[in-house]
Design a protein around this motif. Sequence first.
Motif, PDB file in Angstrom:
ATOM      1  N   UNK A  42       0.820  -1.207   0.000  1.00 47.86           N
ATOM      2  CA  UNK A  42       0.000   0.000   0.000  1.00 47.86           C
ATOM      3  C   UNK A  42       0.853   1.256   0.000  1.00 47.86           C
ATOM      4  N   UNK A  69       2.208   1.691  -3.434  1.00 43.39           N
ATOM      5  CA  UNK A  69       1.182   2.139  -4.377  1.00 43.39           C
ATOM      6  C   UNK A  69       0.909   3.628  -4.196  1.00 43.39           C
ATOM      7  N   UNK A  70       0.858   4.052  -2.952  1.00 46.29           N
ATOM      8  CA  UNK A  70       0.602   5.468  -2.639  1.00 46.29           C
ATOM      9  C   UNK A  70       1.717   6.343  -3.223  1.00 46.29           C
ATOM     10  N   UNK A  88       1.491   6.355  -6.987  1.00 46.43           N
ATOM     11  CA  UNK A  88       0.365   7.169  -7.456  1.00 46.43           C
ATOM     12  C   UNK A  88       0.701   8.654  -7.438  1.00 46.43           C
ATOM     13  N   UNK A  89       1.375   9.097  -6.376  1.00 45.71           N
ATOM     14  CA  UNK A  89       1.708  10.521  -6.257  1.00 45.71           C
ATOM     15  C   UNK A  89       2.745  10.913  -7.317  1.00 45.71           C
ATOM     16  N   UNK A 143       3.270   9.366 -10.185  1.00 44.83           N
ATOM     17  CA  UNK A 143       2.604   9.241 -11.494  1.00 44.83           C
ATOM     18  C   UNK A 143       1.771  10.489 -11.802  1.00 44.83           C
ATOM     19  N   UNK A 144       1.037  10.978 -10.801  1.00 41.51           N
ATOM     20  CA  UNK A 144       0.220  12.178 -11.011  1.00 41.51           C
ATOM     21  C   UNK A 144       1.103  13.378 -11.349  1.00 41.51           C
ATOM     22  N   UNK A 183       2.385  13.042 -14.864  1.00 42.42           N
ATOM     23  CA  UNK A 183       1.296  13.314 -15.819  1.00 42.42           C
ATOM     24  C   UNK A 183       1.059  14.809 -15.956  1.00 42.42           C
ATOM     25  N   UNK A 184       1.020  15.478 -14.798  1.00 44.25           N
ATOM     26  CA  UNK A 184       0.799  16.929 -14.825  1.00 44.25           C
ATOM     27  C   UNK A 184       1.938  17.639 -15.527  1.00 44.25           C
ATOM     28  N   UNK A 201       1.659  17.303 -19.202  1.00 44.00           N
ATOM     29  CA  UNK A 201       0.591  18.163 -19.720  1.00 44.00           C
ATOM     30  C   UNK A 201       1.056  19.605 -19.894  1.00 44.00           C
ATOM     31  N   UNK A 237      -6.942  20.652  -3.433  1.00 42.34           N
ATOM     32  CA  UNK A 237      -6.501  19.279  -3.701  1.00 42.34           C
ATOM     33  C   UNK A 237      -5.539  18.776  -2.622  1.00 42.34           C
ATOM     34  N   UNK A 283      -7.535  16.739  -0.340  1.00 43.92           N
ATOM     35  CA  UNK A 283      -7.731  15.373  -0.827  1.00 43.92           C
ATOM     36  C   UNK A 283      -6.515  14.522  -0.470  1.00 43.92           C
ATOM     37  N   UNK A 284      -5.335  15.075  -0.726  1.00 48.56           N
ATOM     38  CA  UNK A 284      -4.098  14.348  -0.411  1.00 48.56           C
ATOM     39  C   UNK A 284      -4.073  13.966   1.064  1.00 48.56           C
ATOM     40  N   UNK A 317      -5.799  10.936   2.818  1.00 51.52           N
ATOM     41  CA  UNK A 317      -5.228   9.596   2.665  1.00 51.52           C
ATOM     42  C   UNK A 317      -4.935   9.025   4.046  1.00 51.52           C
ATOM     43  N   UNK A 358       3.244  10.928   2.973  1.00 52.44           N
ATOM     44  CA  UNK A 358       2.649  11.705   1.875  1.00 52.44           C
ATOM     45  C   UNK A 358       3.606  12.812   1.436  1.00 52.44           C
ATOM     46  N   UNK A 405     -15.394  17.719  -0.907  1.00 52.95           N
ATOM     47  CA  UNK A 405     -15.168  19.049  -0.356  1.00 52.95           C
ATOM     48  C   UNK A 405     -15.960  20.102  -1.116  1.00 52.95           C
ATOM     49  N   UNK A 423      -5.618   8.024  -9.230  1.00 53.82           N
ATOM     50  CA  UNK A 423      -4.747   8.727  -8.281  1.00 53.82           C
ATOM     51  C   UNK A 423      -5.306   8.607  -6.864  1.00 53.82           C
ATOM     52  N   UNK A 445      -4.815   5.231  -5.411  1.00 52.63           N
ATOM     53  CA  UNK A 445      -3.431   5.038  -4.959  1.00 52.63           C
ATOM     54  C   UNK A 445      -3.210   5.696  -3.598  1.00 52.63           C
ATOM     55  N   UNK A 446      -3.843   6.842  -3.374  1.00 49.52           N
ATOM     56  CA  UNK A 446      -3.703   7.503  -2.076  1.00 49.52           C
ATOM     57  C   UNK A 446      -4.235   6.630  -0.949  1.00 49.52           C
ATOM     58  N   UNK A 486      -3.827   3.340  -1.169  1.00 54.60           N
ATOM     59  CA  UNK A 486      -3.049   2.102  -1.256  1.00 54.60           C
ATOM     60  C   UNK A 486      -3.669   1.068  -2.167  1.00 54.60           C
TER      61      UNK A 486
END
Lengths: 286, 250
Positions: free
Chosen positions: A19, A22-23, A26-27, A29-30, A33-34, A37, A110, A113-114, A117, A124, B88, B105, B108-109, B111
């Motif tokens: 986990x 993966x976390x 994911x961070x 990867x985002x 990606x950004x 872009x 955002x 959101x982070x 977790x 994080x 939110x 995403x 993943x946060x 897990x």
Amino acid sequence: MSGAPAASPSPTRILGPRGYAICLGGIVWRELLRFVQQKERFLSALVRPLVWLFIFAAGFRSVLGVSIMPPYETYVLYEVYVTPGLAVMIQLFNGMQSSLSMVYDREVGSMRVLLTSPFPRWWLLFSKLIAGVAVSLAQVYVFLAIARLWGVDIPPLGYLTALPAFILTGLMLGAIGLVISSLVRQLENFASVMNFVIFPMFFASSALYPLWRVRDASEALYLVCLANPFTHAVEFVRFALYGAFDPLSGAVVLGTTIVFFALAVIAYDPGRGVMGRRGGPKGEAP
Amino acid sequence: MTDTPDMPALAVEQVSHSFGRRLALDHVSLTVPQGRFVALLGPNGAGKTTLFSLVTRLYATRAGAVRIFGHDVARSPSAALSELGVVFQSRTLDLDLSVRQNLAYHAALHGLAGRAVRARIDELLTLVGLQERGADKVRTLSGGQSRRVEIARALLHRPRLLLLDEATVGLDLASRRTIVALVRMLVRETGLAVLWATHIFDEIEPDDAVSVLHRGRIVASGDAKALAADAPSLEAAFRALTEDAAGEAA
């Protein structure tokens, strides 16, 4: 309608080592990606050091001679001397840019959101740092490739031996950026970060001129440069690019990374730091 | 901790919070039972967002306690946050990433990754009626569609408690109705517990449990129809409870 969203989960099951990985993935990867872009961001990150290399360094080649000094074994051209500094400058800007995006994330939400977790906050923040480093490495190596075409020859193995150094200096500058992001209240205040952080760090360092030359001019300025962690980041990378290791600069970079990362963890701790004091919602906080 | 059916999904107990000298929440208590829709009604600036920030552990709870399915948010944040989904007030999707990328995403946060997550994303996009839009950038979605993506995102890790902070603000009437109907369906059919913060009366039904937050304090709580018993309507009852705030805002 289909789907049964509320099936009972086992919360602890997903927080194992997989986990965590993966976390982190994911961070990162985002962030990549950004980054892909935002082509302008990539271009401006490259143009800045290239302008220094193509114009400034060419102009100063005759003015600033660099004598033989470690890690160089022969007399080097000024372009060759400034390249490590410019590569770390990319990371400096990138670190500040990630910090700017943290402030932006805080304003648009955002970040909230982070932080929902279930992983610990230090993880994080660490993942955010790694994501920033990944982006900076892409920029640095493209820059080094262009510099090579421009005649800045670095031993081929140097690109490999410099990788761990770039990772560490990226972490250091990212950690400094994280701490700054916790101090900056609004996005608009960010111009002052340029004035008070980026420029002094860059100019009061060994990026553009060797420290012995600075010492000739002013002993006080020399001490400032010596105390500047950016100087050590540049030297650490410079040595690593030539397959050498400079213990002093390595230790300073590592120590600064640890100290600033710890400060960032404190700053983003819900009980102590910036979120509780500065993150109050509109209309509900002063 | 073992769950019992009478353990509340969310228990906020005597929570106070201040920003500097200003008291934003003053001994707030409220409960969201499992599988229930609870409305938190309050004018702008009443402290709803501050309360949400404490429940989601954006700020530490300094006075009082917040428990999610019995897990204290301050003491066991991981367990508490795993049970919680949040929408939110501000839009929090990455505009330049696709709907699927945004959802992946978020998974993943928590897990989560792999084939099971991709299937879960499909399932949720179908649930919110956006199965055709998965590959589209969020920038191309309408406000109501983005909100539905945010609801799907909040449900990805299968939480049992969903918090929504003014989820319908800025949406047209049709989108608002869709969102409210979607959330009520989730409560009815999946046993999700929901805390729905709003200042819009017509989103509340007579049988809903309501807590009225005003100037950082809970000034009334109970069934909507009981609160409105002595007034011509819930709106009138609510206005009476928060009158000075309305006057101040005017």
